[in-house]
Write a protein that holds these residues in place. Structure first.
Motif, mmCIF file in Angstrom:
data_model
loop_
_atom_site.group_PDB
_atom_site.id
_atom_site.type_symbol
_atom_site.label_atom_id
_atom_site.label_comp_id
_atom_site.label_asym_id
_atom_site.label_seq_id
_atom_site.Cartn_x
_atom_site.Cartn_y
_atom_site.Cartn_z
ATOM 1 N N GLY A 120 0.796 -1.216 0.000
ATOM 2 C CA GLY A 120 0.000 0.000 0.000
ATOM 3 C C GLY A 120 0.829 1.267 0.000
ATOM 4 N N PRO A 121 0.130 2.403 0.032
ATOM 5 C CA PRO A 121 0.802 3.688 -0.106
ATOM 6 C C PRO A 121 1.740 4.025 1.055
ATOM 7 N N GLU A 122 1.544 3.430 2.213
ATOM 8 C CA GLU A 122 2.423 3.691 3.358
ATOM 9 C C GLU A 122 3.434 2.556 3.546
ATOM 10 N N TYR A 123 3.629 1.800 2.470
ATOM 11 C CA TYR A 123 4.509 0.628 2.507
ATOM 12 C C TYR A 123 5.867 0.917 3.146
ATOM 13 N N ARG A 124 6.576 1.914 2.637
ATOM 14 C CA ARG A 124 7.964 2.142 3.069
ATOM 15 C C ARG A 124 8.052 2.413 4.569
ATOM 16 N N ASP A 125 7.245 3.330 5.068
ATOM 17 C CA ASP A 125 7.284 3.657 6.493
ATOM 18 C C ASP A 125 6.928 2.445 7.358
ATOM 19 N N LEU A 126 5.897 1.735 6.951
ATOM 20 C CA LEU A 126 5.475 0.569 7.730
ATOM 21 C C LEU A 126 6.486 -0.572 7.640
ATOM 22 N N HIS A 127 7.016 -0.798 6.462
ATOM 23 C CA HIS A 127 8.021 -1.846 6.272
ATOM 24 C C HIS A 127 9.233 -1.577 7.174
ATOM 25 N N LEU A 128 9.709 -0.353 7.185
ATOM 26 C CA LEU A 128 10.856 0.009 8.029
ATOM 27 C C LEU A 128 10.511 -0.106 9.515
#
Length: 177
Positions: free
Chosen positions: A56-64
């Motif tokens: 989803g659109p918040e992938y990077r922040d959530l993945h990190l």
């Protein structure tokens, strides 16, 4: 399966320790720490699952964030296991024993939307926080101030990650796009 012929220390036993905590007290603290160890590993695996599957659109922040949270859980588990060993105990390590001793239950193998996943993480963090608070009090009452202090430090980290999840779950984030 291990090829070890001679068991060096039997699981579930407590030996005299160099920390001079009486065996009966050490046994109680070890049991509590093994419970925390089991809960931490269940949390670790659930966080890793969400780290792997987030979209989803918040992938990077959530993945990190989920990767960092999982790494912190792994470090906490290591500290717990080493403290159990220092107290003369044997840290639980077998996957089925970890699952059996954990006061929390991981979600199943299905993949959920990230809001559901994060809500499940928040629930697990809350349950672990409550258990750790009880174990801090137990360790203090038994005179094991070092284990209580270690748990206090872990509690701070647990609460910080739970608070961050609370922000991710804010009303204007993690929408289904």
């Amino acid at each position: 399966m291990s090829t070890q012929k001679n068991v060096l220390r039997e699981a579930g036993t407590v030996e005299e320790n160099g920390l001079r905590l009486a065996e009966d007290k050490a046994e109680q603290v070890i049991d509590a720490l093994n419970t925390d160890l089991a809960a931490t590993y269940v949390l670790y695996h659930q966080l890793r699952k969400h780290h792997w599957n987030v979209e989803g659109p918040e992938y990077r922040d959530l993945h990190l964030f989920l990767g960092e949270a999982a790494e912190e859980a792994e470090e906490a588990a290591d500290e717990l296991a080493e403290r159990v060993q220092a107290l003369g105990g044997v840290p639980i390590a077998k996957m089925s024993n970890l699952e059996e001793h954990a006061p929390v239950e991981a979600e199943d193998d299905d993949i959920y939307d990230i809001r559901t996943s994060m809500s499940n993480d928040m629930e697990m963090y809350g349950d672990i926080i409550e258990t750790v608070r009880d174990h801090i009090e137990l360790a203090e009452n038994l005179g094991d101030h070092a284990s209580a202090e270690m748990l206090r430090q872990q509690l701070l980290e647990l609460e910080e990650f739970a608070h961050t999840i609370e922000h991710f779950l804010g009303e204007d984030s993690l929408k289904n796009w």
